[in-house]
Design an enzyme around this catalytic site. Structure first.
Site, PDB file in Angstrom:
ATOM      1  CE  LYS A  22      39.393  42.694  24.368  1.00 21.67           C
ATOM      2  NZ  LYS A  22      39.434  42.957  25.780  1.00 21.67           N
ATOM      3  CG  ASN A  23      42.007  40.089  24.957  1.00 20.29           C
ATOM      4  OD1 ASN A  23      41.799  41.298  25.072  1.00 20.29           O
ATOM      5  ND2 ASN A  23      41.285  39.183  25.612  1.00 20.29           N
ATOM      6  CB  CYS A 117      36.563  43.970  32.583  1.00 21.87           C
ATOM      7  SG  CYS A 117      35.832  44.466  31.019  1.00 21.87           S
ATOM      8  NE  ARG A 122      41.800  41.509  34.846  1.00 22.83           N
ATOM      9  CZ  ARG A 122      41.411  41.914  33.647  1.00 22.83           C
ATOM     10  NH1 ARG A 122      40.504  42.858  33.535  1.00 22.83           N
ATOM     11  NH2 ARG A 122      41.915  41.390  32.552  1.00 22.83           N
ATOM     12  CG  ASP A 306      37.750  36.513  28.233  1.00 24.06           C
ATOM     13  OD1 ASP A 306      37.670  36.833  29.428  1.00 24.06           O
ATOM     14  OD2 ASP A 306      38.719  36.837  27.519  1.00 24.06           O
ATOM     15  NE  ARG A 398      37.201  48.046  28.184  1.00 27.94           N
ATOM     16  CZ  ARG A 398      37.824  48.411  29.295  1.00 27.94           C
ATOM     17  NH1 ARG A 398      37.133  48.770  30.342  1.00 27.94           N
ATOM     18  NH2 ARG A 398      39.124  48.402  29.361  1.00 27.94           N
TER      19      ARG A 398
END
Ligand code: EPZ
Length: 435
Positions: A22-23, A117, A122, A306, A398
């Site tokens: 995904k990333n 998230c 961040r 993660d 997600r």
């Protein structure tokens, strides 16, 4: 609204195939708009964050074709370089990659501040520092957008104050269309940084050193079309590895790059789990209760933040006391309150969780506080005695393609049910009819 109902206690067994990362896909789909020719991207996971970035690039005028579930063809030839601000962009973190992509291509970008998230503050100061070093004027514009503009981007020597995946990727994108050479020091080394660099190189960029902490970029005038396949998702793979161990199962996880999973397998072996690697798969066999260990999250190749909730779920079932230190994000232990509802013995002190292992969890009604923690709580429910209900599963969706379906194929009792339909919910609770 939908939620998952899980009946725990079945050891997972069988084979599960991992989707694209995904990333990596978020960065690559944004970078694709930098060419004025079609760019074909394969092995894109079908998850809601990806649909959001595709929505964002479509909205700015890219022509997007979606010939099959995991392939996108993006043509950035007709982009209107206007401010990018829509619900899709604000929903996800990865939309900030449009700043680097548009700044590199058009020397001008105005993009809404990203969502994502809620796992910590961040900030994006390192992204901004990098854009400024390349000669861009960067400011917070109207309505919380970041605006960056330059007459010309000029290569520079940039030292990152913190190791940041997002900032490294964003600066690579802008720098690969700057004049001259850029050096990024203290760069992030995550597999998706390397994947993004390989993708851009296949479009004609000249990036060397991705995967080390010094990345060198020679700017080019234009990028061309390409065909590229995204690497497998290291975190999805890790989640199934740890779910197998938590349920004392025997699972083979296919379509993985074992090298990317080394720190995850090392921890499992340390805890007494059997791990059998082959070229592109890894088999996890856990027949007994595992031993405690300590973990500290670090940038790659360290233990990934993660995977911190997933290993904590596993340590909560292991013998003895374990200490988990979260050193990347300040707010990534919210799920421990939910895990405690299932009988876990966890105490959080600042950035440390002290976990005293229990023999078994018991089912409970719990909320997914974010993507990875949500998936971790599902693995706890799979290992628990009795029924659990997991709410706010939109977070999980997600980043995990077909999560309940893949778990069911491994023998798990999990169903996605309609939360608004109480009667159906009651039926589903006992019969596991799938919505
Ligand atoms: C990426 O987030 C991932 N997201 C995250 O995955 C992942 O947890 C994180 O990297 C760390 O691996 C995407 O790729 C879309 P960072 P990112 O910049 O880029 C600080 C998931 O579940 N920092 O590497 O936002 C920051 O506060 C998600 O898939 C600054 O101080 O993370 C953090 O402490 C969640 N200034 C650290 O650096 C900056 O300008 C690492 O953040 C940027 C970051």
């Amino acid at each position: 609204m939908e939620h998952y109902v899980v009946k725990g206690g079945n050891p997972l067994s069988g084979e599960v195939e991992i989707a694209g990362a995904k990333n990596a896909a978020l960065a690559i789909l944004a970078a694709a708009v930098m060419a004025n020719e079609p760019v074909t991207i394969e092995n894109v996971p079908d998850v809601s964050d990806i649909r959001a970035i595709v929505g964002a690039v479509t909205e700015i005028g890219a022509i997007v074709d979606h010939p099959d579930r995991h392939t996108y063809v993006i043509n950035g030839a007709f982009i209107k370089n206007e401010p990018v601000d829509n619900a899709s962009v604000r929903k996800i973190r990865g939309s900030y990659y449009l700043i680097g992509a548009l700044l590199g291509k058009y020397k001008k970008a105005e993009v809404a501040l990203p969502g994502g998230c809620n796992i910590g503050l961040r900030p994006i100061d390192q992204h901004i520092k990098g854009f400024r070093a390349l000669g861009a004027e960067v400011q917070l514009a109207y309505h919380g957008r970041v605006s960056a503009e330059a007459e010309e981007l000029i290569g520079s020597h940039i030292y990152m104050d913190v190791v940041s995946v997002g900032a490294t990727i964003n600066i690579i994108m802008a720098a690969c269309m700057a004049k001259g050479n850029t050096i990024i020091e203290n760069a992030a080394k995550e597999p998706h940084v390397v994947d993004l660099a390989n993708f851009l190189n296949s479009m004609g960029a000249r990036i060397r050193g991705a995967g080390t902490d010094v990345i060198r970029i020679k700017g080019v005038d234009r990028l061309h079309g390409t065909e590229y396949s995204i690497i497998p998702d290291q975190i999805e793979a890790g989640t199934y590895m740890y779910a197998a161990a938590a349920t004392k199962g025997d699972v083979t996880i296919t379509n993985v790059i074992p090298k990317h999973l080394e720190c995850l397998t090392a921890k499992l072996i340390e805890m007494g789990c059997e791990v059998i690697e082959s070229d592109d798969s890894v088999r996890i066999v856990a027949t007994r209760r595992l031993e405690h260990t300590n973990v500290k999250t670090l940038p790659y190749p360290g233990f990934p933040t993660d995977m911190q909730p997933q290993i904590s779920v596993l340590l909560g079932l292991s013998k003895g006391t374990s200490i988990v230190t979260e050193s990347i994000f300040e707010n990534r232990f919210k799920y421990t309150d939910e895990l405690a509802k299932m009988g876990a013995n966890v105490r959080v002190e600042g950035n440390t969780a002290i976990i005293d292992g229990v023999e078994q969890y018991t089912g409970a009604a719990i909320n997914a506080p974010d993507l990875r923690a949500g998936a971790a709580l599902v693995t706890a429910a799979l290992a628990a005695r009795g029924y659990s209900e997991i709410y706010d599963v939109h977070y999980i969706e997600r980043g995990y393609e077909d999560f309940p379906e893949k778990l069911r194929s491994l023998g798990a009792c999990i169903a996605k049910v309609d939360s608004d339909d109480e009667e159906r919910r009651a039926i589903n609770r006992f019969n596991f009819r799938v919505v």
